[in-house]
Design an enzyme around this catalytic site. Structure first.
Site, mmCIF file in Angstrom:
data_model
loop_
_atom_site.group_PDB
_atom_site.id
_atom_site.type_symbol
_atom_site.label_atom_id
_atom_site.label_comp_id
_atom_site.label_asym_id
_atom_site.label_seq_id
_atom_site.Cartn_x
_atom_site.Cartn_y
_atom_site.Cartn_z
ATOM 1 N N SER A 1 -5.308 3.056 8.646
ATOM 2 C CA SER A 1 -4.144 2.744 8.688
ATOM 3 C C SER A 1 -3.498 4.165 8.306
ATOM 4 O O SER A 1 -4.184 4.811 7.482
ATOM 5 C CB SER A 1 -3.189 1.544 8.147
ATOM 6 O OG SER A 1 -3.448 2.129 6.828
ATOM 7 N N GLU B 1 1.236 -1.177 -0.525
ATOM 8 C CA GLU B 1 0.138 0.025 0.026
ATOM 9 C C GLU B 1 0.500 1.243 0.135
ATOM 10 O O GLU B 1 0.764 2.208 -0.788
ATOM 11 C CB GLU B 1 -1.198 -0.193 1.081
ATOM 12 C CG GLU B 1 -2.304 0.897 1.928
ATOM 13 C CD GLU B 1 -2.936 1.048 2.549
ATOM 14 O OE1 GLU B 1 -2.616 -0.120 3.465
ATOM 15 O OE2 GLU B 1 -3.906 1.324 2.272
HETATM 16 N N1 LIG Z 1 -13.340 15.433 6.048
HETATM 17 C C1 LIG Z 1 -13.708 14.810 5.649
HETATM 18 N N2 LIG Z 1 -13.181 12.582 5.176
HETATM 19 C C2 LIG Z 1 -13.218 12.489 4.552
HETATM 20 C C3 LIG Z 1 -13.646 12.417 3.604
HETATM 21 N N3 LIG Z 1 -14.083 11.216 2.746
HETATM 22 C C4 LIG Z 1 -13.327 10.798 3.079
HETATM 23 N N4 LIG Z 1 -13.159 10.866 4.392
HETATM 24 C C5 LIG Z 1 -12.398 10.456 5.919
HETATM 25 O O1 LIG Z 1 -10.891 10.032 5.894
HETATM 26 C C6 LIG Z 1 -10.951 8.720 6.506
HETATM 27 C C7 LIG Z 1 -9.550 8.629 5.189
HETATM 28 O O2 LIG Z 1 -10.842 8.057 4.371
HETATM 29 P P1 LIG Z 1 -10.126 7.516 3.229
HETATM 30 O O3 LIG Z 1 -8.975 7.773 3.017
HETATM 31 O O4 LIG Z 1 -10.906 6.917 2.614
HETATM 32 O O5 LIG Z 1 -9.748 6.400 4.007
HETATM 33 P P2 LIG Z 1 -10.314 3.983 4.072
HETATM 34 O O6 LIG Z 1 -8.569 4.021 2.258
HETATM 35 O O7 LIG Z 1 -11.546 3.827 3.641
HETATM 36 O O8 LIG Z 1 -8.966 3.678 4.910
HETATM 37 P P3 LIG Z 1 -7.804 2.708 4.904
HETATM 38 O O9 LIG Z 1 -8.457 1.627 4.259
HETATM 39 O O10 LIG Z 1 -6.796 2.684 5.866
HETATM 40 O O11 LIG Z 1 -6.852 3.306 3.416
HETATM 41 C C8 LIG Z 1 -11.649 8.478 6.401
HETATM 42 O O12 LIG Z 1 -11.949 8.501 8.200
HETATM 43 C C9 LIG Z 1 -12.868 8.936 6.585
HETATM 44 O O13 LIG Z 1 -13.876 8.613 7.082
HETATM 45 C C10 LIG Z 1 -13.443 13.618 3.040
HETATM 46 O O14 LIG Z 1 -14.487 14.329 1.675
HETATM 47 N N5 LIG Z 1 -13.952 14.904 3.411
HETATM 48 CA CA LIG Z 2 -6.642 4.560 1.591
#
Ligand SMILES: Nc1nc2c(ncn2[C@@H]2O[C@H](COP(=O)(O)OP(=O)(O)OP(=O)(O)O)[C@@H](O)[C@H]2O)c(=O)[nH]1
Ligand SMILES: [Ca+2]
Length: 494
Positions: free
Chosen positions: A202, A171
């Site tokens: 993570s 990743e």
């Molecule tokens: N403020 C905000 N938070 C967001 C948004 N989209 C996602 N998040 C939050 O940001 C964090 C990271 O989101 P992602 O990068 O999509 O995480 P992920 O890929 O689901 O998680 P991993 O499996 O750990 O990589 C999470 O807590 C989401 O709820 C957004 O548009 N605005």
């Molecule tokens: Ca992610």
């Protein structure tokens, strides 16, 4: 006064004919040359990657010219689709729903990729930290979820290439490949950009450091040979240090005695919610700390204090043991930070919301901003941002504090290195994240050796043909000089 009329030598019939023939010859020559060598009408190939994150799944469609698979920077994201609902790991109790949840985005992909390309379009699903945690907690449940998404994806006409859980190293490393591929740094052999990815469960840090040859901590080393250049990448993925699991850890920290209410400095004053102990502790990141004899629920009430919040956040990092020359935290080796960094996903969402994407400001100013944001009453925050999802809004004080603490205390960014971070969402239209690097790797689209230098590009070819044709024509005209009409020095008086 007498009227004078010069006889223009260019108007003699011979020269006019020569000129016209010459011009026609040049136009014909250049036209034939251009048409003959025009690049064929562009055909595109496609690839689809599903990013099954802990908080949600997203589908990305990539496109590249069919005949130029190996050219860097040529693969672009043409479409993305956010799957409705939570990440696939949340369907552990009903795996079929995980498969179903992907349907809308997959149908969108069917529309977006031209029908005649469907069968040859590779389709990948990569799951990250949410599924890693589920796999730790209940590996048969994670297998069931993967099986369910697999059978759902196989129903579509694409070339299904498998659904699997990525390791933390993969990743981190593929996120780094994506950023540097999109920045065109790999073919040029330029200094690379580090990658910082903050997910829900993570977080990854990946960068090339001159001092790091992999020997001190082989598990953090990934080597690549790309376009004839060798890279020795440092990468580490911290499971449980994504922003949602980190929040769980700070809440676990504050509910150790199983009390019925807590005053949480990481939430705005006036914010209050009831939370369930069993839900909070239902994660391998905190499950071993579940207090005995706790009530079913507790009330979380905001206190809005950045300094106290930072203290709680710091307490989820362990700085005591380090068996290496230097560590970030939790006894994990980290070489000296080096070069620029791109910070994406939650780093971007949070810092963009807080107007903190300008990293040239002093770290003290970042703290001041967080201080003032955290101490703003919840009512006021809601009023000021009526369009922002309440769940996101409520967490910005915590998230901003967590990001600053992770970067400065965790990874040891100081004032200077902090200013080398760029908070980014996209690069040249493609989202920053591991998916593009993952696909480039699996489709062998980044060669180990530099491709042979391409023949003259089309534009260069056309220019040379045109210049040569004009020169030939001038030479031709000059060679006809003996036939030129004599022009007398004296103007003739008519
Ligand atoms: N403020 C905000 N938070 C967001 C948004 N989209 C996602 N998040 C939050 O940001 C964090 C990271 O989101 P992602 O990068 O999509 O995480 P992920 O890929 O689901 O998680 P991993 O499996 O750990 O990589 C999470 O807590 C989401 O709820 C957004 O548009 N605005
Ligand atoms: Ca992610």
């Amino acid at each position: 006064m007498s009227a004078m009329k010069e006889k223009n030598p260019w108007q003699t019939p011979v020269t006019i004919i020569i000129t016209v023939i010459g011009v026609i010859a040049i136009v014909a020559l250049v036209t034939v040359a251009v048409l003959q060598n025009r690049p064929l009408p562009q055909k595109y190939k496609y690839g689809i990657v599903l990013d099954a994150g802990s908080s949600h799944t997203a589908l990305y469609i990539y496109e590249w010219p069919a005949e130029k698979d190996n050219n860097t920077g040529r693969v672009e994201q043409t479409h993305s689709c956010k799957v409705k609902g939570p990440g696939i790991s949340s369907y552990a109790h009903d795996p079929l729903k995980a498969g179903e949840s992907l349907r809308v985005c997959m149908q969108e992909a069917e529309q977006r990729v031209p029908g005649k390309r469907h069968q040859e379009t590779p389709l990948y699903l990569g799951a990250t930290a949410g599924m890693r945690l589920l796999n730790i907690e209940n590996s048969s449940a994670s297998d069931e979820v993967l099986k369910a998404v697999e059978s759902a994806l196989q129903k579509f006409p694409f070339s299904y290439q498998g659904a699997r859980i990525l390791s933390g190293q993969e990743e981190g490393a593929f996120g780094w490949v994506t950023v540097n591929y999109l920045d065109d740094r790999l073919t040029q052999g330029l200094d690379t950009t580090g990658a910082l990815d903050l997910g829900g469960a993570s977080t990854q840090i990946s960068f090339v450091s001159e001092k790091f040859d992999g020997s001190e901590s082989p598990s953090n080393s990934v080597t690549f040979r790309l376009y004839g250049n060798d890279y020795n990448l440092y990468t580490h993925s911290f499971l449980c240090y994504g922003k949602d699991q980190a929040l769980r850890m700070t809440l676990a920290q504050q509910t150790q005695s199983g009390q019925a209410s807590i005053l949480d400095p990481c939430f705005n004053t006036g914010y209050t919610v009831m939370k369930n102990y069993s839900v909070l502790y239902d994660s391998p990141c905190v499950s071993d700390r579940k207090p005995q004899n706790a009530p079913a629920t507790f009330n979380q009430t905001g206190k809005g204090n950045f300094t106290e919040c930072q203290e709680v956040v710091k307490s989820v990092f362990n700085f005591t043991h380090c068996k290496y020359s230097q560590c970030s935290f939790n006894g994990v080796f980290q070489p000296l930070l080096q070069g620029p960094f791109g910070a994406f996903s939650a780093y971007y969402f949070v810092m963009n919301f807080l107007n903190l994407t300008d990293t040239s400001i002093p770290l003290k100013a970042v703290e001041d901003k967080l201080n003032s944001f955290c101490s703003t009453p919840w009512n006021q925050i809601k009023q000021q941002h009526p369009d922002v999802k309440v769940k996101y809004l409520a967490e910005y004080c915590f998230s901003g504090t967590y990001i600053l603490t992770l970067l400065t205390e965790g990874y040891k960014f100081d004032q200077t290195s902090y200013s080398n971070i760029k908070f980014i969402k996209k690069i040249k239209g493609s989202d920053a994240g591991w998916t593009l690097g993952y696909m480039l790797n699996l489709t062998n689209m980044i060669p180990a050796e530099a491709p042979d230098s391409p023949p003259l590009p089309h534009a260069g070819y056309v220019s040379i043909v045109t210049i040569m044709a004009v020169l030939l024509f001038i030479l031709f005209i000059v060679s006809l000089r003996p036939l030129w009409p004599r022009c007398s020095k004296q103007p003739q008086i008519v």
